[in-house]
Design a protein around this motif. Sequence first.
Motif, PDB file in Angstrom:
ATOM      1  N   GLY A  14      13.849   7.385  20.805  1.00 15.31           N
ATOM      2  CA  GLY A  14      15.105   8.739  20.732  1.00 15.31           C
ATOM      3  C   GLY A  14      16.430   7.848  20.875  1.00 15.31           C
ATOM      4  N   SER A  15      16.434   6.712  20.892  1.00 15.07           N
ATOM      5  CA  SER A  15      17.828   6.061  21.074  1.00 15.07           C
ATOM      6  C   SER A  15      18.315   4.989  20.342  1.00 15.07           C
ATOM      7  CB  SER A  15      18.346   5.624  22.329  1.00 15.07           C
ATOM      8  OG  SER A  15      18.131   6.607  23.323  1.00 15.07           O
ATOM      9  N   GLY A  35      19.603   3.044  14.651  1.00 16.82           N
ATOM     10  CA  GLY A  35      19.591   4.172  15.276  1.00 16.82           C
ATOM     11  C   GLY A  35      18.466   4.960  15.821  1.00 16.82           C
ATOM     12  N   PRO A  36      18.336   5.955  16.368  1.00 17.81           N
ATOM     13  CA  PRO A  36      17.270   6.730  16.706  1.00 17.81           C
ATOM     14  C   PRO A  36      16.409   6.933  15.569  1.00 17.81           C
ATOM     15  CG  PRO A  36      19.011   8.102  16.575  1.00 17.81           C
ATOM     16  CD  PRO A  36      19.652   6.781  16.473  1.00 17.81           C
ATOM     17  N   SER A  37      14.869   6.986  15.935  1.00 13.19           N
ATOM     18  CA  SER A  37      14.016   7.187  14.748  1.00 13.19           C
ATOM     19  C   SER A  37      12.692   7.886  15.395  1.00 13.19           C
ATOM     20  CB  SER A  37      13.539   5.832  14.276  1.00 13.19           C
ATOM     21  OG  SER A  37      13.001   4.766  15.261  1.00 13.19           O
ATOM     22  N   ALA A  42      14.932  13.698  15.724  1.00 12.99           N
ATOM     23  CA  ALA A  42      15.901  13.012  14.681  1.00 12.99           C
ATOM     24  C   ALA A  42      15.345  13.448  13.157  1.00 12.99           C
ATOM     25  CB  ALA A  42      16.164  11.581  14.681  1.00 12.99           C
ATOM     26  N   ASP A  43      16.573  14.212  12.379  1.00  7.97           N
ATOM     27  CA  ASP A  43      15.809  14.480  11.290  1.00  7.97           C
ATOM     28  C   ASP A  43      15.320  13.365  10.240  1.00  7.97           C
ATOM     29  OD1 ASP A  43      18.207  13.507   9.581  1.00  7.97           O
ATOM     30  OD2 ASP A  43      19.301  14.931  10.245  1.00  7.97           O
ATOM     31  N   VAL A  48      14.600   7.378   8.580  1.00  8.80           N
ATOM     32  CA  VAL A  48      14.751   6.489   7.558  1.00  8.80           C
ATOM     33  C   VAL A  48      15.837   5.524   7.293  1.00  8.80           C
ATOM     34  CG1 VAL A  48      14.654   6.254   4.905  1.00  8.80           C
ATOM     35  CG2 VAL A  48      13.194   8.087   6.118  1.00  8.80           C
ATOM     36  N   GLU A  49      16.967   6.106   7.698  1.00  9.99           N
ATOM     37  CA  GLU A  49      18.202   5.365   7.883  1.00  9.99           C
ATOM     38  C   GLU A  49      18.179   4.503   8.879  1.00  9.99           C
ATOM     39  OE1 GLU A  49      22.812   5.779   9.449  1.00  9.99           O
ATOM     40  OE2 GLU A  49      21.940   7.649   8.388  1.00  9.99           O
ATOM     41  N   SER A  50      17.519   4.886  10.063  1.00 13.14           N
ATOM     42  CA  SER A  50      17.481   3.668  11.025  1.00 13.14           C
ATOM     43  C   SER A  50      16.487   2.622  10.843  1.00 13.14           C
ATOM     44  CB  SER A  50      16.931   4.634  12.355  1.00 13.14           C
ATOM     45  OG  SER A  50      17.901   5.664  12.744  1.00 13.14           O
TER      46      SER A  50
END
Length: 306
Positions: A14-15, A35-37, A42-43, A48-50
């Motif tokens: 989550g973080s 980042g969070p995944s 998270a959307d 995917v970005e994380s």
Amino acid sequence: MADKYYVAGIDGGGSKTECAIVDQDGHCLAIGHGGPSNIFYADFSKVVESLDTAITSAIENAGGWVKVALTGCTHRVARIPEVKARISARLSGDIRLYTEGEAALGSAGFTERFGIALIAGTGSSAFGFTHDGRCCRAGGWGMLLGDEGGAYDIAINGLRSAARMMDGRGPKTVILDHACEHFGISPDFESFVQFFKDATRDKIASFAPMVTSAACRGDEAAEAIVSNAMNNLADCVIALGHKLFSTNDKFPVALHGGVLRDSRMAEGVTALIKERYPNADVRTPIYSPGVGLALFVLYTKHMDSQ
């Protein structure tokens, strides 16, 4: 050197997200963070970005492309074909799915799928494994139904204590002052309601260390919250122990996650577990989660090849 290969471990919650790359001898080559995944909080685009950020930074920290023979991933989202293909394109090699429990066992130095892993990060959950292949889970129901003892749970209970104090429904607590300082808000109804109506799960969870710190200094409201969190976390281990082991069995227990990095929390939970299972081998992490998973995957690869 030409035949040298590497194993990657990707673990996230989550973080934050971590991607670690270790060589065939178990030496860590590089670690990257994102980042969070957690797909539940998270959307999809953020997840995917994380993942991309963690993998990219790991590869860059390794000095460029490396021959990754196998990647272990704890993410449910890795079951989605396009995400799995995306990870494979960046790291190459086979991708295998693992649980957070296996990453936690590896982080504590356990290299066998056996024992109980307790994870208390933003949320909380526990996984139990036996030699005959059984696997059970306790907790992990999310912030609405569970996650007791996780950072979000500790933080939100602390903030509720602050709200009760402002109403006059609860005792005085330093948690209110800590909340105002941590989040940069005023100690009044409008400020709290306005700020927290849009606060993300990970932002609220970031307040948990202030609550545990207040407990260490003798704040009664904080002490009650921390004591309840310890009991809830220990209950997850005890519930799995009841399903999988006997009282006097010797089995590993890995304590993992940001909440359990606090020595008071870890010692309290350990004491409660040992009351019920005196021969349990309770350990805290010696590796980060990505490294722990990579090492666990490496060990599994070695065992599978024998």
